[in-house]
Design a protein around this motif. Structure first.
Motif, mmCIF file in Angstrom:
data_model
loop_
_atom_site.group_PDB
_atom_site.id
_atom_site.type_symbol
_atom_site.label_atom_id
_atom_site.label_comp_id
_atom_site.label_asym_id
_atom_site.label_seq_id
_atom_site.Cartn_x
_atom_site.Cartn_y
_atom_site.Cartn_z
ATOM 1 N N GLN A 58 -0.745 -2.549 -1.042
ATOM 2 C CA GLN A 58 0.520 -1.836 -1.219
ATOM 3 C C GLN A 58 1.377 -1.912 0.045
ATOM 4 O O GLN A 58 2.595 -2.068 -0.031
ATOM 5 C CB GLN A 58 0.268 -0.371 -1.613
ATOM 6 C CG GLN A 58 -0.343 -0.217 -2.981
ATOM 7 C CD GLN A 58 0.479 -0.907 -4.064
ATOM 8 O OE1 GLN A 58 1.697 -0.793 -4.094
ATOM 9 N NE2 GLN A 58 -0.197 -1.625 -4.938
ATOM 10 N N LYS A 99 2.921 -5.346 0.176
ATOM 11 C CA LYS A 99 4.008 -5.464 -0.801
ATOM 12 C C LYS A 99 5.269 -4.756 -0.304
ATOM 13 O O LYS A 99 6.378 -5.258 -0.482
ATOM 14 C CB LYS A 99 3.575 -4.897 -2.156
ATOM 15 C CG LYS A 99 2.595 -5.797 -2.883
ATOM 16 C CD LYS A 99 2.242 -5.235 -4.240
ATOM 17 C CE LYS A 99 1.301 -6.173 -4.974
ATOM 18 N NZ LYS A 99 0.951 -5.674 -6.307
ATOM 19 N N ARG A 100 5.098 -3.583 0.309
ATOM 20 C CA ARG A 100 6.254 -2.870 0.858
ATOM 21 C C ARG A 100 6.911 -3.676 1.978
ATOM 22 O O ARG A 100 8.136 -3.767 2.052
ATOM 23 C CB ARG A 100 5.845 -1.490 1.381
ATOM 24 C CG ARG A 100 5.616 -0.458 0.286
ATOM 25 C CD ARG A 100 5.503 0.947 0.844
ATOM 26 N NE ARG A 100 4.425 1.099 1.825
ATOM 27 C CZ ARG A 100 3.169 1.415 1.525
ATOM 28 N NH1 ARG A 100 2.815 1.619 0.267
ATOM 29 N NH2 ARG A 100 2.263 1.534 2.471
#
Length: 57
Positions: A41, A44-45
């Motif tokens: 995550q 991805k950010r």
């Protein structure tokens, strides 16, 4: 140039560590070493932010 008095080369490389990694590569256990340490995550950010910044330029 390996230092015969320790388990490290003159540049500070741990010889046993390198031998262990080489053994993993030859046995097919290479490639998953960092998978458990990766925060998907978070990556991805970061990618989304980088894409956003790129489009603004």
């Amino acid at each position: 140039m390996e230092n015969k008095y320790s388990n490290k080369t003159a540049s500070g490389t741990d010889v046993q560590h390198v031998k262990q990694k080489n053994a993993q590569v030859s046995s097919g256990k290479y490639g998953t070493e960092f998978a458990s340490e990766t925060d998907v995550q978070h990556v991805k950010r970061q990618n989304a932010q980088a894409n956003k910044n790129q489009k603004e330029c």
